[in-house]
Write a protein that holds these residues in place. Sequence first.
Motif, short mmCIF file in Angstrom:
data_model
loop_
_atom_site.label_atom_id
_atom_site.label_comp_id
_atom_site.label_asym_id
_atom_site.label_seq_id
_atom_site.Cartn_x
_atom_site.Cartn_y
_atom_site.Cartn_z
N PRO A 1 -5.87 -4.57 9.16
CA PRO A 1 -6.49 -5.06 8.00
C PRO A 1 -7.84 -4.52 7.55
O PRO A 1 -8.17 -4.67 6.41
CB PRO A 1 -6.59 -6.53 8.21
N ASP B 1 -3.38 -1.84 4.82
CA ASP B 1 -2.47 -1.13 5.79
C ASP B 1 -1.75 -2.52 6.68
O ASP B 1 -2.50 -3.44 7.15
CB ASP B 1 -3.08 -0.35 6.75
N PRO B 2 -0.54 -2.37 6.72
CA PRO B 2 0.21 -3.59 7.37
C PRO B 2 -0.06 -3.88 8.55
O PRO B 2 0.02 -4.84 9.17
CB PRO B 2 1.61 -3.09 7.00
N ASP B 3 -0.50 -2.73 9.48
CA ASP B 3 -0.85 -2.82 10.85
C ASP B 3 -2.15 -3.01 11.19
O ASP B 3 -2.69 -3.43 12.21
CB ASP B 3 -0.51 -1.66 11.41
N ASN C 1 -4.82 1.92 2.66
CA ASN C 1 -4.00 3.19 2.30
C ASN C 1 -4.06 3.40 0.91
O ASN C 1 -3.82 2.64 0.07
CB ASN C 1 -2.24 2.99 2.70
N LYS D 1 -3.61 -0.05 -1.27
CA LYS D 1 -2.59 -0.99 -0.57
C LYS D 1 -3.04 -1.40 0.86
O LYS D 1 -3.57 -0.26 1.40
CB LYS D 1 -1.17 -0.43 -0.50
#
Length: 899
Positions: A882, A878-880, A886, A876
């Motif tokens: 790119p 990482d939202p913080d 994860n 997935k």
Amino acid sequence: MSTYRLKSVFAPQSIAIIGGSPRERSAGRAVVRNLKASGFPGQIAWVNTRYDQIDGMATVHELTDLAYVPDLVIVTAPAPMVPKVVATAAQRGVAAAIILTAGLGQGPGSLAEATEQAARAHGLRLLGPHCLGVIAPHARLNASIAAHTPLPGDLALISESSAIAAALVEWGVQHEVGFSAVVSLGDAIDVDFSDLLDHFALDRHTRAILLYVESIRDARKFMSAARAAARGKPVVVVKSGRAPNSGGATHTQTLARSDAVYDAAFRRAGLLRVGALDELFAAAQTLGRLGTFPGRRLAILSNGGGVGALARDQLGALGGTLATLSSATVDRLDRALPDWSRSNPVDIVVDADGERYAAAIEALLADAENDAVLVVNVPTAFTSSADAARALVRSAGQRLRYSRAKPVFAVWLGGGEAALSALNAAHIPNYATEADAVAGFMHLVRYREAQTALMETPPSLPEDFVVDSTAARAIVEAALAEGRQWLDPIAASNVLRAYGIPTARIWAAADADAAVRLAQPLLDEGLPVAVKVLSPDIIHKSDVDGVRLNLVSAEAVHAATTALIERARRLRPDARIDGVVVQPTVLRPKSRELIAGIADDPVFGPVIVFGRGGSAVEVIDDVALALPPLDLRLAHELIGRTRVSRILKAYRDVPAADERAVALVLVKLAQLAADIPEIRELDINPLLADAGGVAAVDARIAVAHSRQLHKGRGHPRLSILPYPKEWERQLTLTDGSAVFVRPVRPEDEALFRAFFARVSDEDLRLRFFQSMKHFSHEFLARLTQLDYARSIALVALNGQGEMLGAVRLLADANYERGEYAILVRSDLKGAGLGWQLMQIMIEYARRQGLRLVEGQVLRENRTMLAMCRELGFSFKPDPDDPSIVNVTLPVGDAARASA
């Protein structure tokens, strides 16, 4: 559960108070007043079955009447109602409850047990019962019955006592010292010290943690959380209850007093223990306004010679160092001051005004020969204390020009509102007396030195450090099978020999004739003989005068044996007298008599005891304690905390004793405690030490069937998990070469440094997410000094002992998720080592009961991502960031069932 749902305790969005009344002393009413006074920004509801409104605030009759589910409920209902109230809250999905109500009892069948069970069924966290509540000033939360709300600050207070918590709140208000949180634990049926240490260790508002402790229930959980917290922040503890033990069967058990064991535990965890509540206040004052600093050299400035001398004396008594003044500073003070002492303490005499204070302060702040400055003011008719305080504030405000880390302490005797207000406004810690100020300085010194000690790399154990745990275990198990509580002297000697502890030769004789036969070969060698009464019922032979030494003839041995047996039977007619033991009298004229052993503590389990030995060991009371396991650094530190350590050094015509040999005995005893939990007490007294090494002259060992002392997996009795030998493995790489995999040890720092030298810069960047050119001691210490209760790191070694790779897994505080990391030497890619290390890591996570393994991988690290895909990880972004992926792998029961 640890930090699970604790956010709802310290930063709730909505609160419901259950109980209360219009009475002035109603706890529920006090909580509502405090919530409103603190400006709590969230929703507040009041649940009350008897009143429709209180103080103009409408109530609801049941928690289920609310249109929303509150994050936090505060329970002040009568004790018999609490289990039902908590059950309703838990069923509604409330995250946490604070129970102020007292009188829930303890143990099976109590209201406390029913409350805990109702909460646990739905994951509701409980603080209390019988507690003060929670104050979190940064969240504008005062969910307590305290009289006031303290200022926001960076000190977290965790108190077992509501009264102590309330007193510290009042002290903070009076001294303008702020808190990040104040928590009263009460009876602690759920949330405990360990949970809160884990929470505040990661809390961005908290810089230091204060503890008031009466007792610890789960020692392993506490030690793990305390060690983790103390590595990142100062943790100061005061503990009540210093009552002496009632005694024990062995010297070591008698010497291992409960308070001394707590002291050893706090020391091992890196906590700073203070002796009384006023010291905790002083530590709060200091830690609330100052950071740590290197060094222990203090410069003292005063306008009175007497008080400066008292500060100097107190500094010496506490182990601090009086700073010297550099020649440049002396010249500068000569130019600036008309009259002064020309030495430290710097006495600028009674008529010193603010300008003179400022000149002296600035000179001392600029002097590299000191690490901190203590400024004392004595009020006089000649000058203004307020002017002197303002001069200190101005000079301290400029200290960044001199030294960013150099702190300033103040003592304004006689106070004065204007002076103290100026000091408090500038956040300069000020104290009532010079003794308090010096104690505050030494608190910071001791904390920093404890942190440094935690990071020291221990010496490597000798290569011949080999123990025969199988042989020792067989001896213990045989004694237990026969129903014996004590090993006989020969069995005790054999246990020590199995662990490489030198002991005198020993034989058992049933009567005088047998004693002569056994003694004759020794006498023929010209060795004097010792005979000692042999009885499973007489633990201390001196109680019956049961030892004779230096016997040089068969006649003397026969007479001594006959007399000893007759005397023991006369003085102890109830005891079984099996005869005597015969051994050579150990003649080491320049040896020191020591004591070493294992004691059993009901809270922390096995404890290593060391000190001055001999028959008067309890009277001398020169002893230090440590929790196992031990390495050589910890063993030497244990020795150094005793007075007898001084005479282990050379003096007069006596050469120095082999202190390393003594330390090795302590490490071996710690290993014995880890290997054989059935050993409850062990007493070596005396342990003789001289330049030639050590010899155990007499030993007693008590055994009992092992019982689980600590919760969780691993060793049943140690409060600090030992080296997990069960995770050692032999692997074979794709090229057929053999690899040995073992857990990381604290002494592996040099191994890691050499390993990183053989890893490419690119591989290091992929592992650490940045370029790594230098590996500091502190960085390597964090990689090698592990808390095996929370993390493991495995290293792979070739036949030459070179490190080929490593994998590690760090569990979160809730023990649900583990974060992994792996690195293999750059020239070994494709040999299958990384794959096998990952497999072992996943096996470890499953054995430890984790639910999920996770990690972060740079998107460009295709090799690692490919291996994760083959192992079944999901990906997935990482939202913080790119550039990071994860990766997660379920490893819990559900994952195994679907496999």
